[in-house]
Design a protein around this motif. Structure first.
Motif, PDB file in Angstrom:
ATOM      1  N   ARG A 257       2.389 -15.702 -31.625  1.00  0.00           N
ATOM      2  CA  ARG A 257       3.625 -16.241 -31.052  1.00  0.00           C
ATOM      3  C   ARG A 257       4.822 -15.392 -31.474  1.00  0.00           C
ATOM      4  O   ARG A 257       5.712 -15.105 -30.658  1.00  0.00           O
ATOM      5  CB  ARG A 257       3.804 -17.689 -31.503  1.00  0.00           C
ATOM      6  CG  ARG A 257       5.133 -18.314 -31.096  1.00  0.00           C
ATOM      7  CD  ARG A 257       5.246 -19.740 -31.596  1.00  0.00           C
ATOM      8  NE  ARG A 257       5.022 -19.820 -33.028  1.00  0.00           N
ATOM      9  CZ  ARG A 257       5.929 -19.506 -33.948  1.00  0.00           C
ATOM     10  NH1 ARG A 257       7.127 -19.068 -33.571  1.00  0.00           N
ATOM     11  NH2 ARG A 257       5.654 -19.636 -35.231  1.00  0.00           N
ATOM     12  N   VAL A 260       5.378 -12.103 -29.513  1.00  0.00           N
ATOM     13  CA  VAL A 260       6.074 -12.181 -28.223  1.00  0.00           C
ATOM     14  C   VAL A 260       7.560 -11.898 -28.424  1.00  0.00           C
ATOM     15  O   VAL A 260       8.178 -11.140 -27.656  1.00  0.00           O
ATOM     16  CB  VAL A 260       5.851 -13.558 -27.574  1.00  0.00           C
ATOM     17  CG1 VAL A 260       6.647 -13.664 -26.275  1.00  0.00           C
ATOM     18  CG2 VAL A 260       4.370 -13.785 -27.287  1.00  0.00           C
ATOM     19  N   GLN A 326       2.085 -12.198 -24.650  1.00  0.00           N
ATOM     20  CA  GLN A 326       1.867 -13.593 -24.245  1.00  0.00           C
ATOM     21  C   GLN A 326       0.392 -13.861 -23.964  1.00  0.00           C
ATOM     22  O   GLN A 326      -0.129 -14.924 -24.310  1.00  0.00           O
ATOM     23  CB  GLN A 326       2.712 -13.906 -23.008  1.00  0.00           C
ATOM     24  CG  GLN A 326       4.203 -13.987 -23.301  1.00  0.00           C
ATOM     25  CD  GLN A 326       5.035 -14.156 -22.039  1.00  0.00           C
ATOM     26  OE1 GLN A 326       4.698 -13.602 -20.975  1.00  0.00           O
ATOM     27  NE2 GLN A 326       6.114 -14.901 -22.140  1.00  0.00           N
ATOM     28  N   GLN A 329      -1.289 -14.165 -27.175  1.00  0.00           N
ATOM     29  CA  GLN A 329      -0.978 -15.470 -27.743  1.00  0.00           C
ATOM     30  C   GLN A 329      -1.884 -16.538 -27.142  1.00  0.00           C
ATOM     31  O   GLN A 329      -2.366 -17.435 -27.847  1.00  0.00           O
ATOM     32  CB  GLN A 329       0.489 -15.821 -27.502  1.00  0.00           C
ATOM     33  CG  GLN A 329       0.888 -17.168 -28.105  1.00  0.00           C
ATOM     34  CD  GLN A 329       2.307 -17.569 -27.735  1.00  0.00           C
ATOM     35  OE1 GLN A 329       2.957 -16.912 -26.909  1.00  0.00           O
ATOM     36  NE2 GLN A 329       2.797 -18.643 -28.318  1.00  0.00           N
TER      37      GLN A 329
END
Length: 506
Positions: A257, A260, A326, A329
């Motif tokens: 996370r 990102v 992303q 993630q």
């Protein structure tokens, strides 16, 4: 609860300390040896040290950069209009820059690196638990297979006595040739089973060497496992809170996370403080006659200011990097769910296997007692002509099978119980209270390298930690310790005289 496991194992092992010479090597000693010398665990520690370096690597982008560039130029052929060009020149440039603002890229990179360090520590805990589970398995495998070899040896000796007695009775016309053949066939099968059991024991001992690092001596019975849950739901809840593999997956998700945000920083302005200086020396090769006036042969200059960069268009690279982060993630998020599923399944499966093995132990103990009585009864009835030789042989085989099932169930129960503790996060070095020296502390190395900023720094050349086993002698199926009393039975006597000893004449 972890403290109770530590205390419980300490008390259990401590209670056998006075008899250690008689009992031989303990499970704790095997764990300590594996903890200190297993190459797989040593490799995991080295891997965590490499992960630790990710923090100073990320922080380096926020520190100043300083460099010197020098040149020596020899103008071999000069143009006719090169009035200001010397024959040779020596130049040196000093450049320095200090990042002031990078859109949060460094801050997020450091945060992600620190999170991955926490994930690495959880993975190291998981590696410890896996190693100790392997030690418990190979330790109990050796104990089980030694008992099975002894049971088969006992069975072979009994069948040999049976064959001798059957042959004697055949000689006097009390039995037929068929009875002798049945005894011979069962003895041949038993000898084959013994050879197979011996080969299995050798394999278990070799596996023990591969995991622990040395050959097994006379192994003491393992201590009881404390703090085992009485309900599978308790095991699942504890595992979800403490399992290191799940904690590692959650940390990796958090790091993904943050990645990102790091990727988004590539689209933001950057501000740097820059400075530089230069020096030149024409080495007296630019004379005044060349240009009609005197010029200095050496000189210096210096500059300082701010460097400002505003990205306007980068070919779509930043957007692709954000989308890539992303997607990764998303992978990390799914891995948390997958790991959680596995943890739940492991806890429930281990609990069910442990409970099942306990029930098998109870049933097998009852079966051993019943088969022992049955064998005695069949022998007695055979002495009066109500039972045949094959029925005695079958009763002996049933007793052997139940005894093998008992020692196997004991091994399975202990291994499953420890696997249950491991799934609950209670089978690591800190939980076991190992006393073979100081425990490995991953925080020590992190604190050692966290703030280091010197370029010319390194660690000593890596040396092997895990011990080699090439010089350990090949294992044999020889068993020196006595069989447990509840598994022992007298060598079969003359079926016609079951109350007599082995050498009792007919």
């Amino acid at each position: 609860m972890a403290g109770g496991w530590k205390i419980g194992l300490a008390l259990s092992v401590g209670s056998m300390a006075l008899a250690s010479a008689a009992h031989g090597q303990t499970l704790r000693e095997a764990m300590v040896e594996a903890y200190n010398e297993n190459p797989n665990l040593a490799g995991e520690r080295a891997n965590l040290r490499a992960i630790d370096e990710g923090v100073p690597l990320a922080r380096a982008d926020a520190l100043p950069n300083l460099g010197v560039q020098g040149n020596f130029i020899e103008n071999v052929v000069q143009g006719q209009n090169a009035f200001l060009q010397p024959d040779r020149a020596l130049t040196a440039n000093l450049n320095a820059s200090y990042p002031i603002y990078q859109g949060g890229r460094v801050r997020n990179s450091v945060a992600a690196a620190k999170t991955r360090v926490l994930a690495g520590r959880a993975n190291l805990r998981s590696a410890e638990a896996n190693l100790f589970s392997d030690v418990v398995a190979v330790y109990n495998d050796v104990i089980r297979d030694e008992a099975i070899v002894q049971l088969n040896q006992q069975n072979v000796r009994g069948l040999e006595v049976n064959l001798d007695a059957t042959s004697d009775r055949f000689e006097v016309g009390d039995l037929t040739r068929t009875d002798v053949a049945q005894s011979e066939a069962r003895l041949a099968v038993a000898r084959g089973q013994l050879r197979q059991a011996e080969a299995t024991l050798i394999g278990s001992r070799e596996n023990y060497i591969a995991v622990v690092g040395s050959a097994p001596a006379t192994l003491a019975p393992p201590p009881p496992l404390p703090n085992l849950p009485g309900d599978p739901q308790v095991a699942v809840v504890t595992a979800l809170n403490n399992n290191p593999a799940l904690q590692a997956a959650e940390r990796n998700r958090d790091a993904a996370r943050i990645d990102v945000s790091t990727a988004r920083a590539a689209r933001l302005p950057q501000l740097d403080l820059v400075a530089g200086g230069n020096y030149f020396n024409y080495l007296n090769t630019l004379t005044s006659s060349q240009i009609g006036t005197s010029v200095p042969q050496t000189g210096t200059a210096a500059q300082a200011g701010l460097g400002f960069t505003v990205p306007l268009y980068q070919g779509g690279r930043p957007a692709a990097q954000v989308r890539q982060a992303q997607a990764r993630q998303g992978v990390a998020i799914e891995q948390v769910t997958a790991t959680e599923r596995n943890v739940v399944a492991q806890a429930r499966t281990a609990f069910a296997a442990w409970q099942s093995a306990l029930r098998v132990i109870e049933a097998s103990e009852a079966a051993v007692d019943a088969n022992r009585l049955s064998l005695e009864g069949v022998r007695a009835e055979n002495s009066v002509g109500n039972r045949t030789i094959i029925e005695i042989l079958n009763a002996e085989q049933e007793l052997l099978n139940s005894q093998v099932q008992l020692v196997t169930a004991r091994r399975d129960a202990y291994v499953a119980g420890f696997a249950l503790l491991a799934s609950m996060g209670r089978a690591e070095a800190n939980d076991l209270g190992l006393d073979g020296g100081a425990l490995y502390d991953p925080i020590t190395n992190y604190e050692r390298v966290d703030k280091r900023w010197i370029d010319w720094d390194s660690d000593p050349k890596p040396q092997p930690v895990g011990t080699r086993t090439v010089d350990v002698p090949a294992q044999t199926p020889i068993v020196n310790k006595a069989l447990e009393p509840d598994l022992q039975r007298p060598v079969d006597t003359d079926p016609a005289n079951p109350s007599g000893g082995v050498n009792t004449p007919r």
